[in-house]
Design an enzyme around this catalytic site. Structure first.
Site, short mmCIF file in Angstrom:
data_model
loop_
_atom_site.label_atom_id
_atom_site.label_comp_id
_atom_site.label_asym_id
_atom_site.label_seq_id
_atom_site.Cartn_x
_atom_site.Cartn_y
_atom_site.Cartn_z
N ASN A 194 0.87 -1.17 0.00
CA ASN A 194 0.00 0.00 0.00
C ASN A 194 0.91 1.22 0.00
O ASN A 194 2.00 1.18 0.54
CB ASN A 194 -0.90 -0.01 1.24
CG ASN A 194 -2.00 1.02 1.17
OD1 ASN A 194 -1.75 2.22 1.28
ND2 ASN A 194 -3.22 0.58 0.96
N HIS A 415 -12.65 15.63 -2.76
CA HIS A 415 -11.50 16.27 -2.11
C HIS A 415 -10.46 15.21 -1.78
O HIS A 415 -10.43 14.69 -0.66
CB HIS A 415 -11.92 16.95 -0.81
CG HIS A 415 -12.74 18.18 -0.98
ND1 HIS A 415 -13.40 18.78 0.07
CD2 HIS A 415 -13.01 18.95 -2.06
CE1 HIS A 415 -14.04 19.86 -0.36
NE2 HIS A 415 -13.83 19.98 -1.65
N GLU A 416 -9.63 14.87 -2.73
CA GLU A 416 -8.47 14.04 -2.37
C GLU A 416 -7.46 14.94 -1.70
O GLU A 416 -7.15 16.03 -2.21
CB GLU A 416 -7.88 13.39 -3.63
CG GLU A 416 -6.58 12.62 -3.37
CD GLU A 416 -6.74 11.50 -2.33
OE1 GLU A 416 -7.72 10.73 -2.42
OE2 GLU A 416 -5.89 11.44 -1.42
N GLU A 485 -9.86 6.29 3.13
CA GLU A 485 -8.56 6.16 3.79
C GLU A 485 -8.53 6.84 5.16
O GLU A 485 -7.47 7.00 5.75
CB GLU A 485 -7.40 6.69 2.92
CG GLU A 485 -7.17 5.93 1.64
CD GLU A 485 -7.99 6.50 0.49
OE1 GLU A 485 -8.36 7.68 0.55
OE2 GLU A 485 -8.28 5.74 -0.45
N GLU A 509 -12.63 -1.21 -5.67
CA GLU A 509 -11.45 -0.86 -6.46
C GLU A 509 -10.42 -1.98 -6.50
O GLU A 509 -9.69 -2.14 -7.47
CB GLU A 509 -10.81 0.43 -5.95
CG GLU A 509 -10.24 0.34 -4.55
CD GLU A 509 -9.69 1.68 -4.04
OE1 GLU A 509 -9.92 2.71 -4.69
OE2 GLU A 509 -9.03 1.67 -2.99
#
Lengths: 704, 704
Positions: A194, A415-416, A485, A509
């Site tokens: 990751n 909004h990343e 996340e 995903e």
């Protein structure tokens, strides 16, 4: 009703131990009994279920930095008990009403050597137990730093567990089913790459952790109301089969900075001999505080499509240009760049999704990659990575919002943050203002990559504070938040119901990143979903991703019928139809179920459940008398014989059954499905078959 | 004019060394010569002044994390040179015009093994040298992490230095005058306690560092334009007398996170054989970028009084109550608390200061302790420590601002952050909005205590970014910033002139914490003030603090006359009259000088200077033809014979001389002063005497 017995004298006399004080707290139905005592000054508890131990004697306490620990040397200086029985109505949920019924015991402890006070509060429900530490305002304990919390959960044997590796920065691991004794040997294999990950122990696992004894008792360990504290993992002493809390550290290695009065989150144990009770339990929600907002009329469940899967699995890109090795937002002029022509968030493409959403009754269209900065957004620990307000040249924010709103659709904001929390907070107000201006009312946020401030972890106290800040600031703008996340949910959606979703696990995903295990969705409701809804983004109809993108060799490990079922089995007030308009166009008869299925419910009945095997649930639409049933199965498939006794006995219904065809299989024949309709009543039985990696979905609509 | 000579062939031929490339860059007047070369691929430079070495051969480069260093293996692939000669006007300053005249040399370096590019840019002025690293946009160096910068400054001998201990978190140390070889032995003694301090090396010192050779050459080492980089210290190799840069680390121990294109701050060397040139140098300002704001009409120098010294030295408190061991802003109700009655920022007291300010022509009244949270604000590493908008019950913000504004006075805002930077950023917008609402246009901010995010230091890249963010956000509200405990200034006030002050050294408050050295103010202009003005808060008239507060046994190590002089010798566009109205009332004749002295200048002439001994400066008011002279001396006192040749030869003036009386002494007779007036012209000479720890102040007003 008997609440608790003070056993101080009795136990001391009977056992001959140096037990100063003890108490017994029973669940309302008497099936769960918690015993709390001080063993030589050490807080200790154990839990019995139906007369058998489910938590063996376990100690409680906190190790502090630079001062005497809060681990031992305690005296019981007072006790309180009470009963609560109330019913409350969530803004959205699996049920329109939730009963909150428990017996409570509060132990007031004092550490005479330091004159410090610490309370431990237990709440015992018919479906489990919660306890937390409380630190009253006092002179001798004002500010303190937690080195580690040492809350033990001693297992009654070498149970079966459905677990993922403990990690300070990611929850995106596939579940492993194993004996506790096998965790150490399987740990390394369980860890996949990751962009941000920090494992800490060969026997460290995450909560919510689902467990099962050999004699069929289910136990779920998690936490509730994680506020101003760092997220808890569990580390297993696999000689003695004792789990112990293991908090997420900050940049200094400290695990919590507290100011009295303070309290820990609840440590939760859901307990039953019926796996279905794990799923219907409201223990986590009940242990959270009531809604903090007076007006919740602006909070609405959302069904949406989006410009997303074509970037995740298909050939589209979030970025706009490949001109530069990196970009600086304050100097780059995108109008002067050469577009690479694969930018997904372009006007024409977004209009296509808006048209599709409008035609098929979706509320919103998520658009990712609309704002500048995606050229080097991930993996660079970049501070000023996005400004959250400036669109790419080919995304006409004004025109597109008008186009959408004219068609009764909203665009969903994205909004990343790339983990750059300070940068997000600096732009948050103008970002929310922009949303207000254009009528956005929901934002998907993301925290991909390592956190800034550097050294902080995704699940530490610092970031947990940030995630909640983002939610409460959003509420001031009447904005709903779907945080990806971010830390795993712990039922805070009861208190802050504009937190309408989180990711916090492998979502759809991962079907594009090698594929989820076929059993994945039979585990998630037992684990990840205990704390709150997941934006799982189901609804993939084209399983062979190579058809979509020549560079993608992954495969969606699910039948198409099961993709429909997930809208029912994976409870969420926020549901995406994640595939593309083109792909849905190839199976419009099946797509009808996604159009029909609601995202808010008045009743939910778990009909069948076994972690890692199958889940079948029936839910009643909150806004009609229709019912919807979903089943998801593992690679072994599943046979169901359902009785529809949940239906109104006075009515007749038309059931439309979307099922795997006889030869369906997630691997090589996933799109083989049948759609049949029949009249049913509360007395009807249905025999249904889920293919390997399959499932079924049923809509049951009252006859007029 | 000859700018630089490319010496590649010549040097290689003459010396027989493996010198690939070399260049010589001269100052406009030819007195300073910088030689730059690659020695076996290592960037190397040395500096001569008037034909003698002042910086011996020193290497340049950066050590990186996880990749090949940028230290060696370079080739010179290009060179540029240019000359600049311009004059610019600062918004405020010691002079109304500043000449920026230098020769520039830019070396384009390539590291063939990695294909990475790095440039080094030199600017050579008549008063010194600046160089910096530049990292152009390139494919092989995009994001990188600095482990350490290795910029050497090799001293020509065992110089005398005026230094304070290198520290990541405080600059508040007394200066030590010693040989370089004595630093190690004196280090421990030089370090006094501070709420937040992190020293790092027994030979680590801070910049600006003032040095002097035995043959009378002065050298000052500092940095200019510290933006998006961590602050530089200097670590001495005291065998070889080589200083090397030592950056401030972040929470991970890394010292810089850069994205190309990027550049380091300028590393500066002010060089002269006349100490007065150290003080008149504009090198640091010149190396900063021009003003970033189009409109600067809202930026005004400020003379102020304040509710401050009575808390620092006197019996008043910032806090309001002693009811609780700590407070939580979101739950405490101050209206229900018992006030302890020593709260300085109460309505009546503030009105008294406003009346005093109005009567004597001050612009503003600082009020500290006006906002809730001061009960436990310091030393607790507290996150949510202030909200910056909620007044205590006895501070009527509405009434007091009206009261002040009605009298032509502004209240000065105070934002103590307690080092909790995230909390400040979260509240910054509403805090500035509140200032807008009430007409505040200046804020004193503070960063007392350890930084949050925890693990970050006051002078690291993270916080440097924050300080500048606070300034540029303030500018959007037309607010001026005076940042205490922030990083030492590096001339950024040229670019962002609303940064009207900083503390960043021991100010007058240390007179209440044991006393500054009598020589302190003869060193600060050589060191701390090189980067920008200091909010030194002079003007203390009652030196025996026990008179003020029975618990205070400290003494102000200065005569009263010198307190007046500091308004001239300590250049700042922001000057406080720090003592109380009552104390000023006892010496109203002397107070007249503080009323008269301006805070903005058209010309400044340093008449006498020697670090640690004395400074005498004459300045011309920017808004009149009046001149003001100030002198500060050490414990040895000072005799001056001044010629007033700076005056207009065609005019006559009345000089009012505020001088130490004959028997004045900072220790036991500080308030012995004389005030005399005489007519003077540009041909007049004045013989003046500063007592031990004394000084003098003169106003010179044209005769009508």
């Amino acid at each position: 009703m008997h609440l608790f017995k003070s056993l101080s004298l009795a136990t001391a006399a009977v056992c001959g131990l140096t037990v100063a004080n003890a108490a017994e707290i029973s669940s309302p139905n008497g099936e769960i009994i918690v015993n709390f005592s001080l063993e030589s000054g050490v807080p200790t508890y154990h839990v019995d279920y139906k007369g058998k131990p489910i938590i063996l004697p376990s100690t409680l306490g906190l190790e502090l930095v630079g001062t005497t620990n809060l681990m031992d040397g305690f005296e019981l200086i007072g006790e309180n008990s009470s009963t609560q029985d109330e019913t409350w109505e969530p803004v959205w949920g699996e049920n329109s009403q939730i009963r909150n019924h428990y017996n409570e015991y509060l132990a007031h402890l004092k550490q005479p050597a330091t004159e410090r006070l610490m309370d431990i509060r237990f709440r015992v429900y018919d479906d489990g137990v919660g306890f937390r530490y409380e630190f009253p305002m006092q002179d001798k304990l004002v500010y303190f730093v937690v080195k580690e919390e040492h809350s033990q959960f001693a297992m009654p044997g070498d149970m079966t567990a459905w677990w993922i590796a403990g990690d300070y920065d990611t929850q995106e691991y596939a579940y492993t089913e194993s004996r506790l004794s096998e965790i150490r040997g399987l740990m390394e294999k369980s860890i996949i790459d990751n962009l941000s990950q920090t494992t800490f122990s060969p026997t460290g696992v995450q909560t919510s952790l689902q467990l099962k004894t050999d004699d069929g008792i289910y136990l779920n360990l998690h936490e509730a109301a994680l506020v101003d504290y760092s997220c808890m993992h569990l580390n297993l002493d696999d000689k003695n089969m004792v789990f112990e809390s293991w908090l997420t550290p900050d940049a200094m290695g400290n695990k919590g900075h507290l100011q009295c009065p303070a309290k820990s989150p609840w440590r939760t144990m859901i307990i039953s001999d019926d796996a279905r009770d794990m799923l219907s339990s409201n223990l986590i929600l009940n242990l959270n505080e009531p809604c903090a907002y007076e007006d919740t009329s602006w909070i609405k469940p959302v069904k949406y499509v989006g410009v997303w899967w074509e970037m995740i699995a298909g050939p589209s890109q979030w970025s706009y240009t490949w001109d530069y090795p990196s970009v600086k937002l304050d100097t780059i002029d995108y109008a002067q760049c050469k577009p690479h022509s694969r930018h997904g968030a372009n006007n024409e493409n977004v209009k296509k999704y808006i048209d599709f959403a409008a035609e098929h009754g979706f509320d919103q269209v998520l658009v990712e990659g609309w704002n500048i900065g995606w050229e080097d957004w991930s993996g660079n620990w970049k501070d000023y990575v996005f400004d959250f307000v400036t669109p790419y040249p080919d995304f006409d924010i004004d025109m597109l919002n008008k186009y959408a709103n004219d068609r009764g659709v909203k665009i969903m904001m994205h909004h990343e943050t790339s983990g750059s929390a300070r940068n997000y907070e600096r732009h948050m107000a103008v970002a929310y203002d922009l949303m207000d201006k254009y009528g956005y009312n929901a934002v998907k946020s993301g925290y991909v990559g390592n956190i800034l401030p550097r050294g902080e972890h995704h699940y530490g106290q610092w970031m947990n504070n940030h995630y909640l800040y983002a939610v409460t600031e959003a509420a001031k703008h009447h904005i709903m938040v779907n945080g990806h996340e971010a830390v795993r949910p712990t039922g805070l959606c009861r208190t802050y119901p504009n937190l309408i979703g989180n990711e916090s696990a492998c979502g759809t995903e991962y079907e594009s990143f090698g594929g989820n295990k076929p059993s994945h969705t039979t585990v998630l409701p037992f684990t990840r979903l205990q704390g709150g809804p997941m934006d799982y983004t189901p609804g993939i109809f084209v399983m062979d991703l190579n058809e979509f993108n020549p560079e993608n060799h992954s495969h969606v490990n699910s039948t198409l019928a099961r993709q429909l079922a997930l809208y029912v089995t994976m409870y969420s007030p926020l549901q995406m139809a994640a595939d593309t308009p083109e792909h849905y166009g190839r199976y419009m008869d099946a797509f009808q179920f996604i159009k029909d299925v609601p995202v808010d419910w008045s009743e939910s009945h778990y009909l069948e459940a076994e972690p890692g095997r199958y889940i079948t649930v029936a839910r009643k639409d909150k806004n009609s008398d229709s019912w919807f049933v979903g089943n998801t199965s593992s690679e072994h498939g599943h046979k169901s014989n359902l009785t529809l006794s949940f239906l109104d006995p006075d009515r007749k219904y038309i059931a439309t059954i979307y099922a795997d065809a006889k030869d369906a299989h997630y691997k090589d024949n996933p799109q083989a499905y049948t759609i049949t309709t029949k009249e049913v009543t509360s007395k009807s039985s249905l025999s249904l078959n889920a293919a390997p990696g399959g499932g079924y979905a049923i809509s049951i609509v009252p006859k007029p």
